[in-house]
Design a protein around this motif. Structure first.
Motif, PDB file in Angstrom:
ATOM      1  N   TYR A 113       0.846  -1.185   0.000  1.00  0.00           N
ATOM      2  CA  TYR A 113       0.000   0.000   0.000  1.00  0.00           C
ATOM      3  C   TYR A 113       0.884   1.239   0.000  1.00  0.00           C
ATOM      4  N   LEU A 115       0.660   5.486   0.919  1.00  0.00           N
ATOM      5  CA  LEU A 115       0.008   6.728   1.332  1.00  0.00           C
ATOM      6  C   LEU A 115       0.988   7.890   1.158  1.00  0.00           C
ATOM      7  N   ASP A 121      -5.510   9.956  -7.328  1.00  0.00           N
ATOM      8  CA  ASP A 121      -5.940   8.575  -7.579  1.00  0.00           C
ATOM      9  C   ASP A 121      -5.886   8.353  -9.089  1.00  0.00           C
ATOM     10  N   ARG A 375     -15.019  12.806  -4.017  1.00  0.00           N
ATOM     11  CA  ARG A 375     -14.344  11.543  -3.730  1.00  0.00           C
ATOM     12  C   ARG A 375     -13.258  11.732  -2.681  1.00  0.00           C
ATOM     13  N   TYR A 376     -12.441  12.755  -2.855  1.00  0.00           N
ATOM     14  CA  TYR A 376     -11.347  12.979  -1.912  1.00  0.00           C
ATOM     15  C   TYR A 376     -11.865  13.442  -0.553  1.00  0.00           C
ATOM     16  N   ARG A 379     -12.777  10.363   1.257  1.00  0.00           N
ATOM     17  CA  ARG A 379     -11.558   9.726   1.733  1.00  0.00           C
ATOM     18  C   ARG A 379     -11.056  10.410   3.014  1.00  0.00           C
ATOM     19  N   TYR A 450      -3.902  10.740   1.160  1.00  0.00           N
ATOM     20  CA  TYR A 450      -5.089   9.875   1.113  1.00  0.00           C
ATOM     21  C   TYR A 450      -5.709   9.790  -0.271  1.00  0.00           C
ATOM     22  N   THR A 452      -3.898   8.910  -2.919  1.00  0.00           N
ATOM     23  CA  THR A 452      -3.046   8.039  -3.727  1.00  0.00           C
ATOM     24  C   THR A 452      -3.624   6.649  -4.003  1.00  0.00           C
ATOM     25  N   PRO A 453      -4.137   5.916  -3.000  1.00  0.00           N
ATOM     26  CA  PRO A 453      -4.566   4.537  -3.289  1.00  0.00           C
ATOM     27  C   PRO A 453      -5.787   4.484  -4.205  1.00  0.00           C
ATOM     28  N   ASP A 455      -9.431   2.779  -5.242  1.00  0.00           N
ATOM     29  CA  ASP A 455     -10.516   2.356  -4.350  1.00  0.00           C
ATOM     30  C   ASP A 455     -10.271   0.956  -3.793  1.00  0.00           C
ATOM     31  N   TRP A 458      -7.796   1.262  -0.817  1.00  0.00           N
ATOM     32  CA  TRP A 458      -7.961   2.290   0.200  1.00  0.00           C
ATOM     33  C   TRP A 458      -8.201   1.697   1.583  1.00  0.00           C
ATOM     34  N   LEU A 462      -5.680   2.185   4.795  1.00  0.00           N
ATOM     35  CA  LEU A 462      -6.152   2.844   6.015  1.00  0.00           C
ATOM     36  C   LEU A 462      -5.957   1.936   7.233  1.00  0.00           C
TER      37      LEU A 462
END
Length: 480
Positions: A113, A115, A121, A375-376, A379, A450, A452-453, A455, A458, A462
């Motif tokens: 992962y 971050l 994204d 979307r962000y 997140r 947050y 970067t990943p 969906d 994510w 986290l």
């Protein structure tokens, strides 16, 4: 016979350089084709020229080529089918590495992962809408668009950006004062040359930032003293005490990476310094479109377009791989920047520029930014909620805008959190990674990108973050 070289270009085959060696034409051609397949220059499935075309190109008899093809088919190097021509066989012929070149060693897998801050994204790139814009732009493109181009960039994009930046970011942007570049780094490289040409020797920078940007300035022969930093942003009132500074590089709308907007009094102080000293402000508006819990913070450039160089890109709003950025320049800098860039637009594809212009003018860019803003924000809210539940002692800041957050840590724990994240398969960076070497040490913190990943990753990212924050005290100083 002596060596002969030929390059063939047939309507029904591939371009290939071959060397005919040995005493016989047929055997020499067969050896050359075997070697081309063996080394990978002719990959499986490649269609070869017809025997007539290759014979004409090599200056040999057609029967010689036909016989060589037939024997290589019998050996399994080639295949021949009616209507499909002669092709390289789809066989498992290994490619031999060139002499003196070591084989690549297998490497360990990277983190599961990430971050890391600084990337959107990428899975959310609007492929369908971009393709529609590209088709419209290509259909309408004038013939001269396929030439070397104006060093300022396509007028269609500069016009679209002038309207958009004025409307969305409060930038005074005449198309004649916009220069298209391949991204912020390219723009900063150009400004480094221009500043040296103006006999500037020092460019002040923020205490926290990206070393790649600082290195570009130092490579241009410029010294980079840091400005002190606190909870209100960079202390621009101290610019006057930095003797010899002729410019300052800043992220005033959303300081990277600490996340605070520059206080209004300090914005005014920066502009006052530039006016009084004849200096320049280089404004990096890297994520100005993304704000959540506050009114938009307009670009600093709007306060004094003749003293601020505004630099923006599509890297955060769309994708860094587009390599599209822009500079909005004071009138007296346009010529110098164009001279630094060169006589033609050699860095940004004209078709990509036309596509972005169409993407903006059609309204697709605004729709995409609004969608990504939602979307962000989701997140960010999920990040804050997870931390409140699983790591309630962690203070989160810098979250009113942008694509990253800063998590303040207990003193002395930043390194152990980064180590714990590595054990969780999570790429994460501490605030100290971004601190100028001459700046005063600040608080321990990690910077969480947050956006970067994708969906699909994510939730896992986290969860790994929360485990890292809770398990940092279990990581020994040696990392064991």
């Amino acid at each position: 016979m002596t060596d002969s070289r030929a390059t063939f270009d047939a309507a029904f085959g591939a371009d290939l350089h071959v060397e005919l060696r040995g005493s016989g034409l047929r055997s020499g051609l067969m050896d050359a084709l075997r070697e081309a397949v063996r080394t990978g220059r002719l990959v499986p499935g490649t269609r070869l020229p017809s025997s007539r075309s290759l014979a004409a190109d090599l200056g040999i008899a057609r029967n010689t080529v036909a016989d060589a093809y037939a024997e290589l088919v019998a050996e399994g190097w080639l295949t021949a089918q009616q209507g499909a021509g002669t092709r390289v066989a789809r066989r498992a012929a290994p490619r031999k590495p060139a002499a003196g070149v070591a084989r690549a060693r297998p490497t360990r897998g990277g983190p599961a992962y990430s971050l890391l801050a600084g990337s959107p994204d990428l899975a959310s790139f609007p492929r369908a809408e971009w393709l529609k814009a590209a088709r419209r732009a290509l259909t309408a493109a004038p013939h001269e668009a396929f030439g070397y181009g104006d060093p300022r960039g396509r007028v269609e994009l500069r016009t679209a950006l002038a309207d958009y930046l004025a409307r969305a970011r409060g930038v005074y942007a005449d198309p004649e004062r916009i220069v298209i570049c391949s991204g912020f780094v390219h723009g900063l490289m150009l400004m480094g040359k221009v500043l040296r040409g103006r006999r500037v020797r020092e460019v002040a920078v923020e205490s926290y930032g990206l070393d790649v940007h600082w290195n570009l300035l130092t490579e241009a022969g410029l010294r980079i003293p840091p400005l002190p930093f606190d909870e209100l942003g960079s202390r621009t009132g101290e610019l006057g005490s930095l003797r010899g500074v002729g410019a300052v590089l800043m992220t005033p709308a959303h300081q990277f990476p600490m996340g605070v907007p520059l206080h209004p009094d300090r914005r005014a102080a920066a502009v006052d310094w530039a006016r009084g000293s004849g200096g320049l402000i280089l404004e990096d508006d890297y994520d100005g479109e993304f704000r959540y819990d506050r009114q938009p913070v307009g670009a600093l450039q709007g306060l004094d377009p003749e003293r601020v160089v505004y630099l923006g890109t599509a890297s955060k709003s769309l994708a860094p791989g587009l390599r599209l950025g822009w500079m909005v320049l004071p009138a007296d800098l346009v010529r110098a920047v164009l001279e630094a860039k060169g006589p033609v637009d050699w860095v940004s594809s004209a078709l990509d520029q036309l596509t972005l212009a169409e993407f903006i003018t059609s309204g697709a860019y605004d729709r995409h930014v609004r969608g990504m803003r939602l979307r962000y924000r989701r997140r960010r809210d999920q990040l804050v909620a997870a931390l409140a539940e699983r790591a309630p002692d962690i203070r989160v800041s810098g979250i009113a805008a942008g694509l990253h957050a800063v998590l303040e840590l207990p003193p002395g724990t930043e390194h152990s959190v980064i180590q714990a994240a590595a054990w969780q398969g999570l790429a994460l960076e501490g605030a100290s990674r971004f601190r100028h070497k001459d700046a005063v040490a600040g608080r321990d913190a990690v910077v969480v990108g947050y956006a970067t990943p994708p969906d699909s990753g994510w939730a896992g990212a986290l969860d790994a973050l929360c485990r890292s924050l809770c398990g940092a005290d279990k990581v020994s100083p040696s990392g064991d």
